[in-house]
Design a protein around this motif. Structure first.
Motif, mmCIF file in Angstrom:
data_model
loop_
_atom_site.group_PDB
_atom_site.id
_atom_site.type_symbol
_atom_site.label_atom_id
_atom_site.label_comp_id
_atom_site.label_asym_id
_atom_site.label_seq_id
_atom_site.Cartn_x
_atom_site.Cartn_y
_atom_site.Cartn_z
ATOM 1 N N GLU A 91 39.981 25.957 49.579
ATOM 2 C CA GLU A 91 39.609 24.972 48.559
ATOM 3 C C GLU A 91 38.775 25.637 47.479
ATOM 4 O O GLU A 91 38.080 26.630 47.728
ATOM 5 C CB GLU A 91 38.827 23.812 49.174
ATOM 6 C CG GLU A 91 37.541 24.207 49.845
ATOM 7 C CD GLU A 91 36.820 23.007 50.452
ATOM 8 O OE1 GLU A 91 35.797 22.604 49.857
ATOM 9 O OE2 GLU A 91 37.261 22.508 51.497
ATOM 10 N N GLY A 92 38.862 25.105 46.257
ATOM 11 C CA GLY A 92 38.038 25.595 45.164
ATOM 12 C C GLY A 92 38.397 27.008 44.737
ATOM 13 O O GLY A 92 39.550 27.447 44.830
ATOM 14 N N SER A 93 37.395 27.747 44.272
ATOM 15 C CA SER A 93 37.563 29.145 43.874
ATOM 16 C C SER A 93 36.309 29.916 44.276
ATOM 17 O O SER A 93 35.196 29.443 44.033
ATOM 18 C CB SER A 93 37.816 29.274 42.372
ATOM 19 O OG SER A 93 36.729 28.775 41.628
ATOM 20 N N LEU A 108 31.282 49.638 53.002
ATOM 21 C CA LEU A 108 31.812 50.214 51.772
ATOM 22 C C LEU A 108 32.757 49.214 51.126
ATOM 23 O O LEU A 108 33.758 48.820 51.721
ATOM 24 C CB LEU A 108 32.553 51.519 52.069
ATOM 25 C CG LEU A 108 31.786 52.561 52.885
ATOM 26 C CD1 LEU A 108 32.677 53.764 53.151
ATOM 27 C CD2 LEU A 108 30.517 52.972 52.173
ATOM 28 N N TYR A 109 32.423 48.800 49.903
ATOM 29 C CA TYR A 109 33.264 47.815 49.215
ATOM 30 C C TYR A 109 34.523 48.481 48.672
ATOM 31 O O TYR A 109 34.465 49.509 48.014
ATOM 32 C CB TYR A 109 32.479 47.145 48.085
ATOM 33 C CG TYR A 109 31.562 46.055 48.576
ATOM 34 C CD1 TYR A 109 31.905 44.716 48.451
ATOM 35 C CD2 TYR A 109 30.360 46.367 49.194
ATOM 36 C CE1 TYR A 109 31.072 43.707 48.910
ATOM 37 C CE2 TYR A 109 29.510 45.365 49.666
ATOM 38 C CZ TYR A 109 29.875 44.042 49.520
ATOM 39 O OH TYR A 109 29.044 43.052 49.984
ATOM 40 N N GLY A 110 35.662 47.849 48.938
ATOM 41 C CA GLY A 110 36.940 48.393 48.513
ATOM 42 C C GLY A 110 37.654 47.573 47.467
ATOM 43 O O GLY A 110 38.820 47.832 47.160
ATOM 44 N N GLY A 111 36.978 46.572 46.886
ATOM 45 C CA GLY A 111 37.598 45.733 45.866
ATOM 46 C C GLY A 111 37.229 44.275 46.071
ATOM 47 O O GLY A 111 36.811 43.874 47.159
ATOM 48 N N LYS A 112 37.377 43.477 45.024
ATOM 49 C CA LYS A 112 37.127 42.040 45.128
ATOM 50 C C LYS A 112 37.903 41.306 44.048
ATOM 51 O O LYS A 112 38.326 41.895 43.055
ATOM 52 C CB LYS A 112 35.634 41.735 45.014
ATOM 53 C CG LYS A 112 34.922 42.334 43.822
ATOM 54 C CD LYS A 112 33.423 42.086 43.911
ATOM 55 C CE LYS A 112 32.684 42.780 42.768
ATOM 56 N NZ LYS A 112 31.226 42.549 42.821
ATOM 57 N N VAL A 113 38.082 40.010 44.258
ATOM 58 C CA VAL A 113 38.863 39.211 43.317
ATOM 59 C C VAL A 113 38.377 37.772 43.372
ATOM 60 O O VAL A 113 37.817 37.330 44.391
ATOM 61 C CB VAL A 113 40.372 39.287 43.666
ATOM 62 C CG1 VAL A 113 40.701 38.501 44.920
ATOM 63 C CG2 VAL A 113 41.236 38.808 42.500
ATOM 64 N N LEU A 114 38.555 37.042 42.291
ATOM 65 C CA LEU A 114 38.287 35.612 42.278
ATOM 66 C C LEU A 114 39.501 34.910 42.874
ATOM 67 O O LEU A 114 40.555 34.828 42.247
ATOM 68 C CB LEU A 114 38.027 35.119 40.859
ATOM 69 C CG LEU A 114 37.705 33.625 40.732
ATOM 70 C CD1 LEU A 114 36.371 33.312 41.407
ATOM 71 C CD2 LEU A 114 37.678 33.190 39.275
ATOM 72 N N ALA A 115 39.365 34.433 44.116
ATOM 73 C CA ALA A 115 40.465 33.766 44.818
ATOM 74 C C ALA A 115 40.390 32.261 44.593
ATOM 75 O O ALA A 115 39.303 31.697 44.456
ATOM 76 C CB ALA A 115 40.407 34.092 46.305
ATOM 77 N N LYS A 116 41.536 31.631 44.571
ATOM 78 C CA LYS A 116 41.611 30.189 44.324
ATOM 79 C C LYS A 116 42.475 29.520 45.379
ATOM 80 O O LYS A 116 43.252 30.168 46.081
ATOM 81 C CB LYS A 116 42.200 29.923 42.932
ATOM 82 C CG LYS A 116 41.443 30.579 41.797
ATOM 83 C CD LYS A 116 42.138 30.358 40.462
ATOM 84 C CE LYS A 116 41.409 31.080 39.338
ATOM 85 N NZ LYS A 116 42.102 30.918 38.037
#
Length: 332
Positions: A91-93, A108-116
């Motif tokens: 639900e949401g974003s 260790l961060y390997g990437g991120k995205v705004l998921a919806k």
């Protein structure tokens, strides 16, 4: 290590797994959740799209941000890793991040995205391993009230030489092109047999880096920096919460992001405070800077758009131009 943030197009169906999934076991979840385990205190299950029958993995009943699904992999020293996954939330974003947790507990961060909810976003990134260690790939969302969904997960390793070769090919394709020179005498007749030498005196694209306040008193730092970069911005010194920690009390003695009091304002009060802020800081330094980061990291937080409407950023760019028309305006 490198991390990418993606404001990717949200699709009704996820794209294919890059490199066929590469090192990932059961990347498309056609065999249920085989190869995947629970990380943290939540639970996992297989989900199925009602429209297409597509299968994916679901992390639910989450209590902590890192509660998700996980798969154990081996990171090898000196190798470059490309990571991708198609993600969605219930639900949401919300921002969803991919994290590699090593055997000694490092995250260790390997990437991120705004998921919806309702569509799939491509989370894409990677890292460079300067060690050899087993690691668990996990997913993080600070909102524990949402389920994290993922499909078509991929992790592919590359030797350094192969990665550099790919970079060189990209440079040749994107940054280079053929140029034909036509050399003539003053009377416009063609010159034959002439020898031409070319020397690049400046790059054709902006290239810069962040700096901190120590550069103001360190000449070695200044010389090193100026010999390499054309553009720069202070990492924290000119951000809002550094110069106005208390509402209405400005301090430009040493001109990190938004102050906490801003986040509690109503839309009407926020608009008034933002107008006061951009007029104050831009007018103070107008004509003294070659560029402004008008909006900083706003693509993934959308703070002003969510509170003031979708044209908020555009309005601030227009204001910055009116107050300091000679400065280049950037989106950082």
């Amino acid at each position: 290590m490198s991390t990418m943030f993606n404001e990717a197009q949200c699709l009704a169906e996820p794209g294919r797994a890059h490199y066929g999934g590469g090192l990932i076991v059961n990347p498309e979840f056609n065999r249920g959740v085989e190869g995947w385990t629970v990380f943290g205190q939540g639970a996992i299950k297989q989900g199925t799209s009602k429209e297409s029958g597509n299968r994916f993995i679901v992390a639910h009943s989450r209590r902590k941000p890192h509660d998700s699904f996980s798969q154990k992999i081996l990171l090898e020293n000196g190798k470059f890793y490309s990571f991708s996954a198609w993600v969605q939330i219930s639900e949401g974003s919300e921002t969803v991040a991919a994290i590699f947790k090593t055997s000694d507990g490092k995250l260790l961060y390997g990437g991120k995205v705004l998921a919806k909810h309702g569509c799939w976003s491509l989370l894409k990134g990677g890292l460079v391993a300067n060690f050899t260690s087993s690691a668990h790939i996990i997913f993080k969302s600070n909102n524990t009230g949402v389920e994290i969904w993922a499909d078509n997960v991929s992790l592919q390793s590359f030797p350094k030489e192969q990665w550099r070769s790919h970079q060189d090919k990209s440079i040749d394709k994107v940054r280079k092109q053929k140029v034909r020179f036509h050399i003539t005498y003053d009377n416009k007749t063609a010159m034959e047999g002439g020898v031409i030498s070319i020397k690049q005196i400046k790059s054709g694209f902006p290239f810069g880096c962040g700096m901190n306040h120590y550069i103001l008193t360190n000449t070695d730092y200044q010389d090193w920096f100026a010999s390499r970069f054309k553009f720069t911005t202070f990492t924290n010194e000119m951000k809002w919460y550094s110069t106005e920690k208390i509402e209405g009390v400005e301090n430009y003695t040493i001109p990190d992001a938004m102050p906490e009091w801003v986040k509690t304002l109503s839309p009407e009060d926020l608009k008034e405070a933002a107008v006061r802020r951009i007029n104050s800081v831009t007018t103070r330094y107008a004509g003294k800077l070659i560029h402004w980061d008008v909006m900083n990291e706003n693509l993934h937080f959308r703070f002003y758009e969510d509170n003031l409407g979708n044209n908020a950023s555009a309005e601030y760019y227009r204001t910055a131009h009116l107050l300091d028309p000679q400065a280049i305006r950037f989106l950082n």
